[in-house]
Scaffold this active site. Sequence first.
Site, PDB file in Angstrom:
ATOM      1  N   LYS A   1       1.022  -1.243  -0.104  1.00 58.53           N
ATOM      2  CA  LYS A   1      -0.159   0.022  -0.082  1.00 58.53           C
ATOM      3  C   LYS A   1       0.779   1.388  -0.075  1.00 58.53           C
ATOM      4  O   LYS A   1       1.645   1.196   0.896  1.00 58.53           O
ATOM      5  CB  LYS A   1      -0.857   0.206   1.213  1.00 58.53           C
ATOM      6  CG  LYS A   1      -2.046   0.847   1.159  1.00 58.53           C
ATOM      7  CD  LYS A   1      -2.924   0.553   2.368  1.00 58.53           C
ATOM      8  CE  LYS A   1      -4.242   0.729   2.518  1.00 58.53           C
ATOM      9  NZ  LYS A   1      -4.992   1.439   3.692  1.00 58.53           N
TER      10      LYS A   1
HETATM   11  C1  E4P Z   1      -8.288   1.361   3.716  1.00 62.34           C
HETATM   12  O1  E4P Z   1      -7.493   1.017   2.776  1.00 62.34           O
HETATM   13  C2  E4P Z   1      -8.091   2.737   4.453  1.00 62.34           C
HETATM   14  O2  E4P Z   1      -6.963   3.065   4.849  1.00 62.34           O
HETATM   15  C3  E4P Z   1      -9.245   3.036   5.430  1.00 62.34           C
HETATM   16  O3  E4P Z   1     -10.595   2.353   4.763  1.00 62.34           O
HETATM   17  C4  E4P Z   1      -9.317   4.352   6.134  1.00 62.34           C
HETATM   18  O4  E4P Z   1     -10.615   4.319   6.794  1.00 62.34           O
HETATM   19  P1  E4P Z   1     -10.832   5.833   7.741  1.00 62.34           P
HETATM   20  O5  E4P Z   1     -10.961   6.790   6.922  1.00 62.34           O
HETATM   21  O6  E4P Z   1     -12.243   5.016   8.548  1.00 62.34           O
HETATM   22  O7  E4P Z   1      -9.539   5.739   8.709  1.00 62.34           O
END
Ligand code: E4P
Length: 247
Positions: free
Chosen positions: A98
């Site tokens: 990622k």
């Molecule tokens: C997933 O890949 C993201 O990091 C996550 O969905 C972020 O979610 P949030 O905005 O609730 O922290």
Amino acid sequence: MRRVGAASDSNNLGSMKLFIDTGAVSEVEEIASWGVLAGATTNPSLLAKEDGDPGDIIRRIADLVDGPTSAEVVSATAEGMIEEGRALRELHRHVTVKVPFCEAGLAASRTLADEGTMVNMTLVFSPNQALLAASAGATFVSCFMGRLDDISVNSATVLEEIVDVLRARDLESQVLAASIRHPEHMVTAAALGCDVATVPAKVFHQMLSHPLTTAGAAKFEEDWKSRPEFGEWLNGLVADHKAKGGS
Ligand code: E4P
């Protein structure tokens, strides 16, 4: 709202894969047992809440979901991201690196993708960013719905534009709906033709519940119990099946 065609045309609602968005192995164990997961996403904030070795956590999650499992780099430079990405992908065959959206992230994505590594480009908030992420070889382009809504930008509109832009260019990247905060985000993401949604355990539980399901199950149970001989018949059927060597 118009439905946007995904890779295939007919049933978008059924074709969106479900990932779990968490750093908690116990949550993955629970939701994986439902048989609905195709992958997982973690991020530094989610992992920072957990005890234990992050590598062990990522490996355990990847084993449980048996599909793409995002582990995020934290370096600010492309070189650093590439080094971290190469190390992270050694953790497990399902690790997807990622990478945060930025110039360095694009460069790192291109290098890692060219090496055959799956990249999830995260922190994407506009169709132009999505176009750049896809052009840099990202397998997944993560659009954060909840965080857009938090600043009063309509996440459905942005997501629709992202799906449109990537399909129009015939890019192979998968649109991943992230920052899912409630079940309505799920319906929107599926209807727009997103390829994946990554979902917190809390939202999985909200998706599960419906008062008519609960009431319906209670009524079936009550009616069946009103005929005890039917219960005996079913128990006998199961016993016969097992006696014949059935599983
Ligand atoms: C997933 O890949 C993201 O990091 C996550 O969905 C972020 O979610 P949030 O905005 O609730 O922290």
